[in-house]
Design an enzyme around this catalytic site. Structure first.
Site, PDB file in Angstrom:
ATOM      1  N   ARG A  75       0.832  -1.204   0.000  1.00 16.40           N
ATOM      2  CA  ARG A  75       0.000   0.000   0.000  1.00 16.40           C
ATOM      3  C   ARG A  75       0.871   1.260   0.000  1.00 16.40           C
ATOM      4  NH1 ARG A  75      -5.515  -0.642   0.397  1.00 16.40           N
ATOM      5  NH2 ARG A  75      -5.747   1.590   0.663  1.00 16.40           N
ATOM      6  N   CYS A 114      12.927  -1.191  15.625  1.00 10.49           N
ATOM      7  CA  CYS A 114      13.144   0.086  16.307  1.00 10.49           C
ATOM      8  C   CYS A 114      14.641   0.309  16.531  1.00 10.49           C
ATOM      9  CB  CYS A 114      12.411   0.077  17.647  1.00 10.49           C
ATOM     10  SG  CYS A 114      12.701   1.552  18.628  1.00 10.49           S
ATOM     11  N   HIS A 131      -7.838   7.691  11.097  1.00 13.98           N
ATOM     12  CA  HIS A 131      -7.233   6.356  11.143  1.00 13.98           C
ATOM     13  C   HIS A 131      -5.708   6.391  11.034  1.00 13.98           C
ATOM     14  CE1 HIS A 131     -11.293   4.317   9.915  1.00 13.98           C
ATOM     15  NE2 HIS A 131     -11.247   4.682  11.176  1.00 13.98           N
ATOM     16  N   ASN A 155      -8.910   8.121   5.566  1.00  7.03           N
ATOM     17  CA  ASN A 155      -7.791   7.677   4.731  1.00  7.03           C
ATOM     18  C   ASN A 155      -6.449   7.929   5.407  1.00  7.03           C
ATOM     19  OD1 ASN A 155      -9.756   7.052   2.943  1.00  7.03           O
ATOM     20  ND2 ASN A 155      -9.433   8.823   1.609  1.00  7.03           N
ATOM     21  N   VAL A 156      -5.516   7.041   5.086  1.00  8.97           N
ATOM     22  CA  VAL A 156      -4.176   7.143   5.683  1.00  8.97           C
ATOM     23  C   VAL A 156      -3.161   7.532   4.600  1.00  8.97           C
ATOM     24  CG1 VAL A 156      -4.679   5.516   7.555  1.00  8.97           C
ATOM     25  CG2 VAL A 156      -3.851   4.632   5.367  1.00  8.97           C
ATOM     26  N   CYS A 166      15.110   0.406  20.702  1.00 11.02           N
ATOM     27  CA  CYS A 166      14.976  -0.747  21.613  1.00 11.02           C
ATOM     28  C   CYS A 166      14.964  -2.094  20.881  1.00 11.02           C
ATOM     29  CB  CYS A 166      13.723  -0.600  22.474  1.00 11.02           C
ATOM     30  SG  CYS A 166      12.196  -0.868  21.562  1.00 11.02           S
ATOM     31  N   THR A 192     -17.094   6.817   0.877  1.00 14.33           N
ATOM     32  CA  THR A 192     -16.922   5.884   1.999  1.00 14.33           C
ATOM     33  C   THR A 192     -18.084   4.908   2.051  1.00 14.33           C
ATOM     34  OG1 THR A 192     -16.644   5.601   4.383  1.00 14.33           O
ATOM     35  CG2 THR A 192     -17.944   7.510   3.693  1.00 14.33           C
TER      36      THR A 192
HETATM   37  P1  OAD Z   1     -14.238   1.190   1.484  1.00 17.78           P
HETATM   38  O1  OAD Z   1     -13.307   0.465   0.592  1.00 17.78           O
HETATM   39  O2  OAD Z   1     -14.981   0.391   2.505  1.00 17.78           O
HETATM   40  O3  OAD Z   1     -15.340   1.934   0.615  1.00 17.78           O
HETATM   41  C1  OAD Z   1     -15.035   2.715  -0.497  1.00 17.78           C
HETATM   42  C2  OAD Z   1     -16.292   3.417  -0.941  1.00 17.78           C
HETATM   43  O4  OAD Z   1     -15.945   4.283  -2.006  1.00 17.78           O
HETATM   44  C3  OAD Z   1     -17.397   2.483  -1.466  1.00 17.78           C
HETATM   45  O5  OAD Z   1     -18.642   2.898  -0.917  1.00 17.78           O
HETATM   46  C4  OAD Z   1     -17.366   2.707  -2.987  1.00 17.78           C
HETATM   47  O6  OAD Z   1     -18.660   2.596  -3.574  1.00 17.78           O
HETATM   48  C5  OAD Z   1     -16.878   4.126  -3.085  1.00 17.78           C
HETATM   49  N1  OAD Z   1     -16.129   4.473  -4.305  1.00 17.78           N
HETATM   50  C6  OAD Z   1     -15.228   3.724  -4.990  1.00 17.78           C
HETATM   51  N2  OAD Z   1     -14.695   4.413  -6.005  1.00 17.78           N
HETATM   52  C7  OAD Z   1     -15.257   5.663  -5.961  1.00 17.78           C
HETATM   53  C8  OAD Z   1     -15.110   6.867  -6.740  1.00 17.78           C
HETATM   54  N3  OAD Z   1     -14.265   6.948  -7.776  1.00 17.78           N
HETATM   55  N4  OAD Z   1     -15.850   7.931  -6.395  1.00 17.78           N
HETATM   56  C9  OAD Z   1     -16.722   7.887  -5.356  1.00 17.78           C
HETATM   57  N5  OAD Z   1     -16.907   6.796  -4.598  1.00 17.78           N
HETATM   58  C10 OAD Z   1     -16.180   5.689  -4.884  1.00 17.78           C
HETATM   59  O7  OAD Z   1     -13.419   2.385   2.148  1.00 17.78           O
HETATM   60  P2  OAD Z   1     -13.739   3.213   3.475  1.00 17.78           P
HETATM   61  O8  OAD Z   1     -15.169   3.505   3.608  1.00 17.78           O
HETATM   62  O9  OAD Z   1     -12.780   4.337   3.499  1.00 17.78           O
HETATM   63  O10 OAD Z   1      -9.979   1.379   8.172  1.00 17.78           O
HETATM   64  O11 OAD Z   1     -13.317   2.157   4.575  1.00 17.78           O
HETATM   65  C11 OAD Z   1     -13.386   2.546   5.905  1.00 17.78           C
HETATM   66  C12 OAD Z   1     -12.238   1.947   6.681  1.00 17.78           C
HETATM   67  O12 OAD Z   1     -12.209   0.516   6.506  1.00 17.78           O
HETATM   68  C13 OAD Z   1     -10.862   2.372   6.214  1.00 17.78           C
HETATM   69  O13 OAD Z   1     -10.440   3.594   6.765  1.00 17.78           O
HETATM   70  C14 OAD Z   1     -10.003   1.277   6.730  1.00 17.78           C
HETATM   71  C15 OAD Z   1     -10.843   0.129   6.237  1.00 17.78           C
HETATM   72  O14 OAD Z   1     -10.579  -1.081   6.736  1.00 17.78           O
HETATM   73  C16 OAD Z   1      -8.981   0.866   8.893  1.00 17.78           C
HETATM   74  O15 OAD Z   1      -8.011   0.361   8.354  1.00 17.78           O
HETATM   75  C17 OAD Z   1      -9.154   1.005  10.367  1.00 17.78           C
END
Ligand code: OAD
Length: 248
Positions: free
Chosen positions: A68, A145, A117, A100-101, A148, A186
Site C-alpha cells: 500500500r 526500532c 485512522h 484515509n491514511v 529498543c 466511503t
Molecule cells: P471502502 O473500501 O470500505 O469503501 C469505499 C467506498 O468508495 C465504497 O462505498 C465505494 O462505492 C466508493 N467508491 C469507490 N470508487 C469511488 C469513486 N471513484 N468515487 C466515489 N466513490 C467511490 O473504504 P472506506 O469507507 O474508506 O480502516 O473504509 C473505511 C475503513 O475501513 C478504512 O479507513 C479502513 C478500512 O478497513 C482501517 O483500516 C481502520
C-alpha cells in the site's frame, strides 16, 4: 438531485465539513478496501489490519502495508482532493475528516485535516515511545526500532483499537458544529468514524453523499450524487467559482 442542489446547499451552509473514505482516492490509483479491487491476495482488511494479525505474522502485515505504501507514496491527489482544498481556501469548507491514511488531502493543500485512522507517513515502535516519519516504504520488513530493537508498526488505527483521542475529539467538535456534510467515497460501515454524518443529520444538518454506489449513509442523505468523486467535485467547484464571479 443534481450538482446544482449540492452547490446551493454548500453556498447556503454556515459550517460545512467533508467526511471522506477510500473512494475519494480511487481515481488516484489507490485501491479501496471493499469491493472488487479491495482484496490483497486473498485477505480482507479485517484479517490484516488488527493487532492480533500483527502479533501472529508481522511480516505478512508489513508486506500488505509495504504494498500500500508503494502505491500511496507515488500517488497524486486528484480533482476531488484539490476541490476540497479550494473550497477551504474560498472559506466555504471548515475541515476535512478523513478515514484515509494516504495523506492526499494535505498533499492537495487542505489545511484542516483530521486523520481519524492515522497515516502511512508515520511509524511507531510497539515497545517504546519511538516514532518516525516515512517518505518511502521500509526496505527490510518487518522494520525494527533503532532504540529498543522491538518491531515498528505503521502509525494507523487497526480494527479493535481506539481512534487517537485528540483526532476523534477534533472530529466530534467539527461534526457538532456542522450544518452540512459532504460524504465522499466511503462505505460508511466502519465505526466510530461512520457516526460523523449521523451526528450532522441528528442536528438537522444537510447530508450530501457522493459515491458510485449505495451505502448505509444513503438512507439519511438529503442529496445523493451517484458519480465518481473526481468528476462530481470538479463540476461542483467549477459551478461555485462561476457563481462567485471567478472565470475558469
Ligand atoms: P471502502 O473500501 O470500505 O469503501 C469505499 C467506498 O468508495 C465504497 O462505498 C465505494 O462505492 C466508493 N467508491 C469507490 N470508487 C469511488 C469513486 N471513484 N468515487 C466515489 N466513490 C467511490 O473504504 P472506506 O469507507 O474508506 O480502516 O473504509 C473505511 C475503513 O475501513 C478504512 O479507513 C479502513 C478500512 O478497513 C482501517 O483500516 C481502520
Amino acid at each position: 438531485m443534481s450538482i446544482g442542489d449540492v452547490v446551493e446547499a454548500i453556498l447556503s451552509s454556515k459550517y460545512l465539513i467533508a467526511f471522506t473514505g477510500a473512494g475519494i482516492s480511487a481515481e488516484s490509483g489507490i485501491p479501496t478496501f471493499r469491493g472488487e479491487n479491495g482484496l490483497w491476495r486473498k485477505y480482507k482488511p479485517e484479517e490484516l489490519a488488527t493487532p492480533e494479525a500483527f502479533r501472529r505474522n508481522p511480516r505478512l502485515v508489513w508486506e500488505w502495508y509495504k504494498w500500500r505504501m508503494e502505491i500511496v507514496f507515488k500517488a497524486k491527489p486528484n480533482r476531488a482532493h484539490y476541490a476540497l482544498a479550494e473550497l477551504e481556501s474560498l472559506g466555504l469548507l471548515k475541515c476535512v475528516i478523513t478515514q484515509n491514511v494516504d495523506g492526499l488531502h494535505w498533499r492537495a493543500g487542505s489545511r484542516c485535516v483530521v486523520e481519524l485512522h492515522g497515516s502511512l507517513y508515520r511509524v511507531r515502535c510497539i515497545g517504546c515511545s519511538y516514532k518516525s516519519e516515512l517518505r518511502e516504504p521500509p526496505k527490510a520488513i518487518p522494520p525494527k526500532c533503532p532504540v529498543c530493537g522491538n518491531l515498528l508498526r505503521p502509525s494507523v488505527v487497526w480494527f479493535g483499537e481506539p481512534l487517537p483521542s485528540s483526532e476523534w475529539t477534533r472530529a466530534l467538535n467539527h461534526a457538532y458544529k456542522a450544518d452540512t456534510v459532504l460524504v465522499i467515497g466511503t462505505s460508511g460501515v466502519v465505526y466510530p468514524a461512520a457516526y460523523i454524518p449521523f451526528i450532522v443529520k441528528e442536528n438537522k444538518g444537510v447530508v450530501i453523499e457522493i459515491n458510485i454506489s449505495d451505502t448505509p449513509i444513503t438512507s439519511i442523505a438529503d442529496i445523493v450524487i451517484r458519480e465518481r468523486a473526481g468528476k462530481a467535485m470538479e463540476e461542483i467547484i467549477r459551478a461555485i467559482k462561476e457563481g462567485m464571479g471567478f472565470t475558469s
